[in-house]
Design a protein around this motif. Structure first.
Motif, PDB file in Angstrom:
ATOM      1  N   ILE A 167       0.840  -1.199   0.000  1.00 12.87           N
ATOM      2  CA  ILE A 167       0.000   0.000   0.000  1.00 12.87           C
ATOM      3  C   ILE A 167       0.875   1.249   0.000  1.00 12.87           C
ATOM      4  N   ILE A 168       1.933   1.226   0.833  1.00 16.44           N
ATOM      5  CA  ILE A 168       2.824   2.389   0.884  1.00 16.44           C
ATOM      6  C   ILE A 168       3.485   2.601  -0.472  1.00 16.44           C
ATOM      7  N   PHE A 169       3.899   1.499  -1.105  1.00 18.04           N
ATOM      8  CA  PHE A 169       4.569   1.649  -2.408  1.00 18.04           C
ATOM      9  C   PHE A 169       3.643   2.284  -3.436  1.00 18.04           C
ATOM     10  N   TYR A 170       2.389   1.799  -3.512  1.00 17.70           N
ATOM     11  CA  TYR A 170       1.514   2.354  -4.550  1.00 17.70           C
ATOM     12  C   TYR A 170       1.168   3.808  -4.255  1.00 17.70           C
ATOM     13  N   LEU A 171       1.025   4.165  -2.965  1.00 18.54           N
ATOM     14  CA  LEU A 171       0.772   5.572  -2.637  1.00 18.54           C
ATOM     15  C   LEU A 171       1.954   6.450  -3.054  1.00 18.54           C
ATOM     16  N   LEU A 172       3.177   5.968  -2.737  1.00 18.43           N
ATOM     17  CA  LEU A 172       4.361   6.748  -3.106  1.00 18.43           C
ATOM     18  C   LEU A 172       4.463   6.893  -4.616  1.00 18.43           C
ATOM     19  N   ALA A 173       4.174   5.785  -5.349  1.00 16.36           N
ATOM     20  CA  ALA A 173       4.253   5.855  -6.805  1.00 16.36           C
ATOM     21  C   ALA A 173       3.256   6.859  -7.349  1.00 16.36           C
ATOM     22  N   LEU A 174       2.052   6.877  -6.754  1.00 17.16           N
ATOM     23  CA  LEU A 174       1.027   7.831  -7.201  1.00 17.16           C
ATOM     24  C   LEU A 174       1.501   9.264  -6.979  1.00 17.16           C
ATOM     25  N   ILE A 175       2.076   9.528  -5.793  1.00 15.85           N
ATOM     26  CA  ILE A 175       2.525  10.890  -5.506  1.00 15.85           C
ATOM     27  C   ILE A 175       3.658  11.283  -6.445  1.00 15.85           C
ATOM     28  N   ILE A 176       4.596  10.356  -6.683  1.00 15.41           N
ATOM     29  CA  ILE A 176       5.738  10.683  -7.547  1.00 15.41           C
ATOM     30  C   ILE A 176       5.252  11.007  -8.955  1.00 15.41           C
ATOM     31  N   ILE A 177       4.365  10.160  -9.495  1.00 11.79           N
ATOM     32  CA  ILE A 177       3.940  10.380 -10.889  1.00 11.79           C
ATOM     33  C   ILE A 177       3.127  11.662 -10.988  1.00 11.79           C
ATOM     34  N   ALA A 178       2.241  11.913 -10.008  1.00  9.84           N
ATOM     35  CA  ALA A 178       1.398  13.112 -10.086  1.00  9.84           C
ATOM     36  C   ALA A 178       2.246  14.376  -9.981  1.00  9.84           C
ATOM     37  N   SER A 179       3.208  14.404  -9.027  1.00  8.87           N
ATOM     38  CA  SER A 179       3.980  15.646  -8.866  1.00  8.87           C
ATOM     39  C   SER A 179       4.933  15.844 -10.039  1.00  8.87           C
ATOM     40  N   THR A 180       5.441  14.745 -10.624  1.00  7.32           N
ATOM     41  CA  THR A 180       6.299  14.930 -11.799  1.00  7.32           C
ATOM     42  C   THR A 180       5.497  15.430 -12.990  1.00  7.32           C
ATOM     43  N   ALA A 181       4.261  14.916 -13.122  1.00  5.85           N
ATOM     44  CA  ALA A 181       3.420  15.401 -14.216  1.00  5.85           C
ATOM     45  C   ALA A 181       3.120  16.882 -14.052  1.00  5.85           C
ATOM     46  N   MET A 182       2.862  17.304 -12.806  1.00  8.07           N
ATOM     47  CA  MET A 182       2.654  18.737 -12.575  1.00  8.07           C
ATOM     48  C   MET A 182       3.921  19.515 -12.906  1.00  8.07           C
ATOM     49  N   ALA A 183       5.093  18.937 -12.530  1.00  5.04           N
ATOM     50  CA  ALA A 183       6.348  19.673 -12.723  1.00  5.04           C
ATOM     51  C   ALA A 183       6.641  19.899 -14.195  1.00  5.04           C
ATOM     52  N   ILE A 184       6.391  18.902 -15.025  1.00  2.00           N
ATOM     53  CA  ILE A 184       6.794  19.085 -16.423  1.00  2.00           C
ATOM     54  C   ILE A 184       5.779  19.890 -17.207  1.00  2.00           C
TER      55      ILE A 184
ATOM     56  N   ALA B 216      11.733  12.463 -20.583  1.00  2.00           N
ATOM     57  CA  ALA B 216      12.088  12.584 -21.999  1.00  2.00           C
ATOM     58  C   ALA B 216      11.104  13.493 -22.719  1.00  2.00           C
ATOM     59  N   ALA B 217       9.810  13.364 -22.411  1.00  5.98           N
ATOM     60  CA  ALA B 217       8.808  14.226 -23.048  1.00  5.98           C
ATOM     61  C   ALA B 217       9.032  15.679 -22.653  1.00  5.98           C
ATOM     62  N   CYS B 218       9.409  15.899 -21.380  1.00  5.53           N
ATOM     63  CA  CYS B 218       9.682  17.275 -20.926  1.00  5.53           C
ATOM     64  C   CYS B 218      10.872  17.850 -21.676  1.00  5.53           C
ATOM     65  N   ALA B 219      11.944  17.057 -21.820  1.00  6.27           N
ATOM     66  CA  ALA B 219      13.125  17.570 -22.516  1.00  6.27           C
ATOM     67  C   ALA B 219      12.838  17.798 -23.992  1.00  6.27           C
ATOM     68  N   MET B 220      11.903  17.024 -24.571  1.00  9.80           N
ATOM     69  CA  MET B 220      11.613  17.202 -25.994  1.00  9.80           C
ATOM     70  C   MET B 220      10.653  18.356 -26.237  1.00  9.80           C
ATOM     71  N   ALA B 221       9.659  18.526 -25.361  1.00  9.92           N
ATOM     72  CA  ALA B 221       8.560  19.424 -25.694  1.00  9.92           C
ATOM     73  C   ALA B 221       8.773  20.839 -25.182  1.00  9.92           C
ATOM     74  N   ARG B 222       9.460  21.011 -24.042  1.00  5.86           N
ATOM     75  CA  ARG B 222       9.579  22.351 -23.491  1.00  5.86           C
ATOM     76  C   ARG B 222      10.657  23.123 -24.231  1.00  5.86           C
ATOM     77  N   ARG B 223      10.485  24.448 -24.310  1.00  4.18           N
ATOM     78  CA  ARG B 223      11.431  25.269 -25.055  1.00  4.18           C
ATOM     79  C   ARG B 223      12.446  25.929 -24.140  1.00  4.18           C
ATOM     80  N   ASN B 224      12.099  26.110 -22.872  1.00  2.00           N
ATOM     81  CA  ASN B 224      13.008  26.794 -21.962  1.00  2.00           C
ATOM     82  C   ASN B 224      14.199  25.898 -21.633  1.00  2.00           C
ATOM     83  N   LEU B 225      15.400  26.482 -21.610  1.00  2.00           N
ATOM     84  CA  LEU B 225      16.587  25.666 -21.362  1.00  2.00           C
ATOM     85  C   LEU B 225      16.564  25.046 -19.975  1.00  2.00           C
ATOM     86  N   ILE B 226      16.026  25.774 -18.983  1.00  2.00           N
ATOM     87  CA  ILE B 226      15.956  25.245 -17.618  1.00  2.00           C
ATOM     88  C   ILE B 226      15.052  24.016 -17.586  1.00  2.00           C
ATOM     89  N   MET B 227      13.936  24.062 -18.332  1.00  2.00           N
ATOM     90  CA  MET B 227      13.031  22.914 -18.315  1.00  2.00           C
ATOM     91  C   MET B 227      13.673  21.703 -18.982  1.00  2.00           C
TER      92      MET B 227
END
Lengths: 179, 101
Positions: A6-23, B20-31
């Motif tokens: 359960i802890i692993f899947y929660l952590l995986a969910l948080i990691i994927i969601a915050s990375t998606a927000m970040a990019i 990889a998608a972030c490095a391909m799609a974003r234009r800013n060098l920091i991103m």
């Protein structure tokens, strides 16, 4: 389904969601803060997978040093593209091919994992001993440790050389062109 | 008993291809640098899981070297971005399309 799963899947969910927000954030500062959340959660995942030393290193190096360096660079040298970035709508056009190829590769990776011999083998919880890990690194990998120290030194010298400012005695071409 | 080894690898793969998608799609060098960081972190997760799967410490040792490489890469990359911005005044990756800036 144990407590570890359960802890692993929660952590995986948080990691994927915050990375998606970040990019996908248009503002750089928001992206970096979301990425720091992702790295902290990765540190917890490292601890769960039995690497306490690497969990501490992840917090110190990634979530600490690297993210603070990004934040200071963004805040002090105005690297955003002005206010345009905030007003501009989130455009899907550059993401099309990137997401397409990434998703295709991910699909191939998943199929490959599923066809592999031991995809269903559950991991056993274990913990690497701190003292043993350090002794192992310096017994088996003493030469790579030296090479890495040289790499860090070269990176330090290179960053100092590239980031040197204008000084009276410095009449190199970079100082002239920057003025 | 934690989870199947494949699930950890798939988590690592999802993170890698997000980077990889972030490095391909974003234009800013920091991103672009941030995308590279996400990819290195995903590789670290795969190494730690493999270390647990085979009960060998070498995987964890390798992650230590990945972290050192990532730290030096970020330091040099940020210094280069600051230098380029001082020279040309732009942090957009599309602006750098000539060999002589």
């Amino acid at each position: 389904m144990t407590i570890y799963s359960i802890i692993f899947y929660l952590l995986a969910l948080i990691i994927i969601a915050s990375t998606a927000m970040a990019i996908s954030r248009p503002r750089l500062v928001h992206a970096v803060v979301y990425l720091a959340v992702s790295f902290f959660t990765t540190a917890l995942l490292f601890y769960l997978l039995g690497a306490p030393f690497l969990a501490a290193m992840e917090v110190i190096i990634y979530a600490g040093a690297v993210m603070v360096m990004f934040l200071f660079m963004i805040m002090t040298s105005n690297l955003e593209e002005g206010r345009r970035a905030k007003k501009r709508k989130f455009s899907l056009r550059p993401w099309g091919f990137a997401v397409f190829f990434s998703a295709l590769s991910l699909l191939l990776l998943t199929v490959l994992m599923w066809a592999g011999p031991d995809h269903g083998l559950p991991l056993k919880p274990a913990m690497a001993p701190l003292l043993g890990f350090g002794a192992y690194i310096f017994r088996e990998f003493w030469f790579p440790v030296e090479v890495v120290s040289l790499l860090l030194f070269v990176a330090l010298v290179g960053a100092l050389y590239l980031g040197r400012g204008k000084s009276p005695g410095n009449n190199g071409d970079s100082a002239r062109e920057a003025s | 008993m934690i989870v199947p080894f494949g699930h950890v690898l798939i988590l690592s793969g999802i993170l890698f291809f997000m980077g990889a998608a972030c490095a391909m799609a974003r234009r800013n060098l920091i991103m672009i640098l941030i995308g590279v960081e996400i990819m290195l972190n995903a590789a670290g997760i795969a190494f730690v899981a493999s270390s647990l799967r085979w009960g060998a410490l070498a995987g964890q040792g390798f992650v230590l070297f990945i972290m050192a490489a990532a730290a030096s890469e970020v330091a040099l990359g940020l210094a280069l971005i600051i230098y380029l911005r001082r020279r040309t005044g732009s942090v957009n990756g599309d602006d750098y399309d000539a060999m002589k800036g």
